[in-house]
Design a protein around this motif. Structure first.
Motif, PDB file in Angstrom:
ATOM      1  N   THR A 223      25.564 -23.581  28.581  1.00  0.00           N
ATOM      2  CA  THR A 223      24.482 -24.554  29.657  1.00  0.00           C
ATOM      3  C   THR A 223      23.670 -25.738  28.472  1.00  0.00           C
ATOM      4  OG1 THR A 223      22.939 -22.712  28.900  1.00  0.00           O
ATOM      5  CG2 THR A 223      23.773 -22.472  30.822  1.00  0.00           C
ATOM      6  N   ILE A 224      24.009 -25.536  27.250  1.00  0.00           N
ATOM      7  CA  ILE A 224      23.608 -26.526  26.426  1.00  0.00           C
ATOM      8  C   ILE A 224      24.447 -28.040  26.631  1.00  0.00           C
ATOM      9  CG2 ILE A 224      23.018 -27.307  23.741  1.00  0.00           C
ATOM     10  CD1 ILE A 224      22.908 -24.340  23.503  1.00  0.00           C
TER      11      ILE A 224
ATOM     12  N   LEU B 235      18.164 -29.056  21.606  1.00  0.00           N
ATOM     13  CA  LEU B 235      18.993 -28.283  22.668  1.00  0.00           C
ATOM     14  C   LEU B 235      18.626 -29.165  23.862  1.00  0.00           C
ATOM     15  CD1 LEU B 235      18.308 -24.645  21.808  1.00  0.00           C
ATOM     16  CD2 LEU B 235      20.235 -26.081  21.000  1.00  0.00           C
ATOM     17  N   SER B 236      19.566 -29.660  24.599  1.00  0.00           N
ATOM     18  CA  SER B 236      19.252 -30.291  25.917  1.00  0.00           C
ATOM     19  C   SER B 236      19.694 -29.391  27.180  1.00  0.00           C
ATOM     20  CB  SER B 236      19.838 -31.617  26.016  1.00  0.00           C
ATOM     21  OG  SER B 236      19.138 -32.614  25.061  1.00  0.00           O
ATOM     22  N   VAL B 237      18.792 -28.863  27.822  1.00  0.00           N
ATOM     23  CA  VAL B 237      19.241 -28.004  28.636  1.00  0.00           C
ATOM     24  C   VAL B 237      18.957 -28.737  30.234  1.00  0.00           C
ATOM     25  CG1 VAL B 237      18.744 -25.739  30.091  1.00  0.00           C
ATOM     26  CG2 VAL B 237      18.360 -26.037  27.642  1.00  0.00           C
ATOM     27  N   GLU B 238      20.240 -29.018  30.732  1.00  0.00           N
ATOM     28  CA  GLU B 238      20.440 -29.736  31.921  1.00  0.00           C
ATOM     29  C   GLU B 238      19.658 -28.870  33.220  1.00  0.00           C
ATOM     30  OE1 GLU B 238      21.283 -32.837  32.349  1.00  0.00           O
ATOM     31  OE2 GLU B 238      21.921 -33.048  30.446  1.00  0.00           O
ATOM     32  N   GLN B 239      20.010 -27.689  33.340  1.00  0.00           N
ATOM     33  CA  GLN B 239      19.260 -26.964  34.248  1.00  0.00           C
ATOM     34  C   GLN B 239      19.446 -25.400  34.236  1.00  0.00           C
ATOM     35  OE1 GLN B 239      21.660 -27.500  38.013  1.00  0.00           O
ATOM     36  NE2 GLN B 239      23.465 -27.063  37.025  1.00  0.00           N
ATOM     37  N   GLY B 240      18.839 -24.612  34.542  1.00  0.00           N
ATOM     38  CA  GLY B 240      18.945 -23.170  34.307  1.00  0.00           C
ATOM     39  C   GLY B 240      18.151 -22.717  33.150  1.00  0.00           C
ATOM     40  N   GLU B 241      18.569 -21.878  32.391  1.00  0.00           N
ATOM     41  CA  GLU B 241      17.951 -21.323  31.006  1.00  0.00           C
ATOM     42  C   GLU B 241      18.783 -21.157  30.108  1.00  0.00           C
ATOM     43  OE1 GLU B 241      15.715 -17.949  32.486  1.00  0.00           O
ATOM     44  OE2 GLU B 241      14.094 -19.085  32.942  1.00  0.00           O
ATOM     45  N   THR B 242      18.375 -21.329  28.806  1.00  0.00           N
ATOM     46  CA  THR B 242      19.162 -21.197  27.639  1.00  0.00           C
ATOM     47  C   THR B 242      18.408 -20.495  26.841  1.00  0.00           C
ATOM     48  OG1 THR B 242      20.640 -23.246  27.645  1.00  0.00           O
ATOM     49  CG2 THR B 242      20.161 -22.109  25.616  1.00  0.00           C
ATOM     50  N   GLU B 243      18.979 -18.988  26.131  1.00  0.00           N
ATOM     51  CA  GLU B 243      18.332 -18.287  25.243  1.00  0.00           C
ATOM     52  C   GLU B 243      19.049 -18.079  23.861  1.00  0.00           C
ATOM     53  OE1 GLU B 243      17.642 -14.494  26.998  1.00  0.00           O
ATOM     54  OE2 GLU B 243      16.717 -15.052  28.698  1.00  0.00           O
ATOM     55  N   PHE B 244      18.111 -17.871  22.875  1.00  0.00           N
ATOM     56  CA  PHE B 244      18.438 -17.795  21.685  1.00  0.00           C
ATOM     57  C   PHE B 244      17.694 -16.952  20.719  1.00  0.00           C
ATOM     58  CE2 PHE B 244      16.262 -21.797  21.054  1.00  0.00           C
ATOM     59  CZ  PHE B 244      15.557 -21.601  19.792  1.00  0.00           C
ATOM     60  N   ALA B 245      17.997 -16.245  19.697  1.00  0.00           N
ATOM     61  CA  ALA B 245      17.113 -15.463  18.947  1.00  0.00           C
ATOM     62  C   ALA B 245      16.974 -16.320  17.585  1.00  0.00           C
ATOM     63  CB  ALA B 245      17.907 -14.057  18.345  1.00  0.00           C
TER      64      ALA B 245
ATOM     65  N   VAL C 178      14.560 -21.689  26.735  1.00  0.00           N
ATOM     66  CA  VAL C 178      14.327 -22.785  27.071  1.00  0.00           C
ATOM     67  C   VAL C 178      14.623 -23.252  28.602  1.00  0.00           C
ATOM     68  CG1 VAL C 178      14.627 -25.471  26.731  1.00  0.00           C
ATOM     69  CG2 VAL C 178      14.714 -23.783  24.793  1.00  0.00           C
ATOM     70  N   THR C 179      13.872 -23.654  29.291  1.00  0.00           N
ATOM     71  CA  THR C 179      14.126 -23.772  30.959  1.00  0.00           C
ATOM     72  C   THR C 179      14.241 -25.424  31.224  1.00  0.00           C
ATOM     73  OG1 THR C 179      12.762 -21.874  31.368  1.00  0.00           O
ATOM     74  CG2 THR C 179      13.107 -23.309  33.353  1.00  0.00           C
ATOM     75  N   GLY C 180      15.236 -25.680  31.706  1.00  0.00           N
ATOM     76  CA  GLY C 180      15.562 -26.954  32.117  1.00  0.00           C
ATOM     77  C   GLY C 180      15.267 -27.579  33.422  1.00  0.00           C
ATOM     78  N   PRO C 181      15.187 -28.719  33.786  1.00  0.00           N
ATOM     79  CA  PRO C 181      15.572 -29.865  32.673  1.00  0.00           C
ATOM     80  C   PRO C 181      14.544 -29.673  31.477  1.00  0.00           C
ATOM     81  CG  PRO C 181      14.513 -30.825  34.317  1.00  0.00           C
ATOM     82  CD  PRO C 181      14.714 -29.644  34.902  1.00  0.00           C
TER      83      PRO C 181
END
Length: 529
Positions: free
Chosen positions: A62-63, A146-156, A165-168
């Motif tokens: 997603t990134i 991190l550029s998140v176009e859509q949806g979500e990206t998670e990290f620890a 991080v919720t996109g955009p």
């Protein structure tokens, strides 16, 4: 220059493919019959060879990485998360190992140390591993956006928080315990009461105490802070310098309303204290190697560390009276912290485009250069031609014997890198939004020269200030007005400078979200349901 420094400089040229046959021959001569030099050279060659192959620590479908506007400079070291094969680098390293074999370094390479042990050994820190910047762990994520176009990206995070991080959206991860929000929303949930993850947005910072919360950009100016349990401290940036060198008499400075925190420094033998452009003192440089001011603090163990390490923005400000010649290959440094391709630089140059660092491309000739390493862009220099065109000054204008005010800024929130002279914008370049600065490290900062003491200034420098954020055009104009009438940039009524970078504005508690102005850090609402 010592033989060791010559070896490293020639090695850099060899690795980036710019070394001439004569320089390769010179390198072989310096390495011949010198076991210590051979050992250092091999370590450096192995380190450079391993850099491009450092695996990404964070890779999710997603990134979408921010695309650079132009190819990075030739000598820029790739970031850990950029998945490319750098054939040219390996060809250079292969060539370096060939030299090593020719002169007998193979005997050293056959010892009991493994390549991993070699990589961990001491080496010249001008091009340290990029993945170690940001200190998210020795083998983990380095600073990146991190550029998140859509949806979500998670990290620890290495600070012990789960981050979503919720996109955009766009989040710059610049430390183990924090990030920089450019767009979208970020949600932080601690794994333990000791976990931390702060969020910065321009002049606003949200500092948690092991609590779960969310920060969302509502528009270009407004930020919503919502706490799910506990409370967070919303803070506003203190818009004063990180460092300020006014060179006034210490006794006078101690009683000044804007006295700077004392900074240890070393003055070269040919550096003279003279009457100040502003205040009682300034420093004069006579264009010789022994003419310099070395700052004896602010360094760190590696890039990304130390008191001068900046991330989301930076400003350099100074007053000067210049006697620069403007001749080819004459460099006059105003400020330089020489951490290789992660350097901070502000200097007069006329080098015929050596290194091809200029971005944007300009016609070679006399220029005022502002150099930084920006994530995904590599190291580049904003070279303002001193040609008198389009509002730019000429060499004659800046060497007319009168004081001039210079400000160089970079703002990752806007992507603008700019140079101001005497309160007016004279030259700038637009980078993509979200590019973090990579700087800091072992090299000491130097005013009026560089760390090898080879690019001395000719003239007087005063009132040098380094900020870890970009000054605004209005602030720069106000500073120039003050300076032009003999006052300090900040005005005599501004109060003492302090080490603190932020001040608490208010606490936000669970169930009572607030909206803030990210430019001021102040709330702009009443409590909302």
């Amino acid at each position: 220059m010592t033989s060791y420094e010559q070896i490293l400089e020639l090695a850099d040229r060899q690795f980036d493919g710019s070394a001439t046959p004569d320089e390769i021959a010179q390198l072989e001569t310096l390495l011949a019959d010198d076991a210590g030099a051979q050992k250092a050279y091999l370590r450096y060659a192995l380190m450079n060879g391993q850099l491009p192959l450092s695996p990404p620590a964070l890779g999710k479908p997603t990134i979408a990485p921010t695309e650079p506007v132009a190819a990075p400079p030739k000598v820029a070291v790739p970031s850990r998360h950029r998945q490319r094969w750098y054939v040219g680098v390996w060809m250079s390293v292969a060539a370096s190992l060939l030299i090593a074999i020719t002169i007998g370094i193979a005997q050293y390479a056959a010892n009991e140390e493994t390549p991993d042990e070699l990589a961990q050994s001491s080496y010249d820190n001008r091009q340290p591993p990029l993945g170690m910047v940001g200190k998210l762990g020795a083998d983990e994520l380095g600073p990146m956006t991190l550029s998140v176009e859509q949806g979500e990206t998670e990290f620890a995070s290495n600070g012990g928080a789960n981050v979503r991080v919720t996109g955009p959206g766009m989040l710059g991860v610049n430390s183990p315990q924090g990030g920089v929000l450019y767009n979208g929303a970020v949600h932080a949930k601690p794994e333990s009461p000791e976990s931390r993850f702060s969020v910065t947005a321009a002049n606003l910072r949200v500092v948690d105490s092991g609590t779960e919360y969310q920060v969302a950009m509502l528009d270009d100016r407004h930020v919503r802070v919502e706490v799910l349990n506990g409370q967070v401290d919303v803070q506003s940036r203190i818009r004063l310098p990180l460092y300020y060198w006014h060179f006034d008499d210490p006794a006078e400075a101690a009683h000044s309303a804007v006295a700077a925190i004392a900074t240890p420094m070393t003055l070269g033998e040919k550096t003279k204290r003279v009457a100040g452009i502003i205040g009682s003192g300034a420093v004069r440089f006579d264009n010789t190697p022994a003419s310099f001011v070395q700052i004896d603090e602010g360094t760190g163990g590696e890039v990304g560390e130390g008191g001068m390490a900046c991330s989301s923005g930076i400003t350099l400000e100074a007053m000067f009276v210049s006697n620069w010649s403007g001749k080819p290959f004459d460099y006059d440094e105003i400020f330089r912290k020489e951490d290789g391709v992660y350097r901070i630089l502000l200097s007069f140059q006329n080098d015929g485009d050596v290194g091809d660092y200029d971005q944007p491309e300009v016609t070679p000739g006399p220029c005022l250069s502002f150099g930084l390493h920006i994530e995904k862009q590599g190291y580049s220099e904003l070279d303002m031609p001193l040609d008198g065109r389009d509002g730019r000054p000429t060499v004659a204008e800046l060497t007319d014997g009168r004081p001039h005010h210079v400000v160089a800024t970079y703002d990752s929130f806007s992507g603008r890198k700019s140079i101001y002279i005497d309160g007016e914008l004279r030259f700038e370049h637009q980078f993509p939004v979200g590019g973090l600065i990579l700087c800091g490290g072992q090299a000491p900062a130097v005013i009026g020269n560089m760390w090898r003491m080879q690019e001395p200034f000719a003239g007087v420098i005063d009132e040098v200030a380094l900020y870890d954020f970009p000054l605004t055009a209005d602030e720069i104009s106000a500073h120039y007005v003050n300076a032009s009438i003999g006052k300090r940039y900040f005005g005599e009524e501004s109060g003492p400078l302090a080490a603190g970078r932020w001040r608490s504005v208010t606490l936000v508690t669970a169930g009572m979200p607030r909206i803030f102005d990210k430019q001021t850090g102040e709330p702009v609402d009443v409590l909302i349901p």
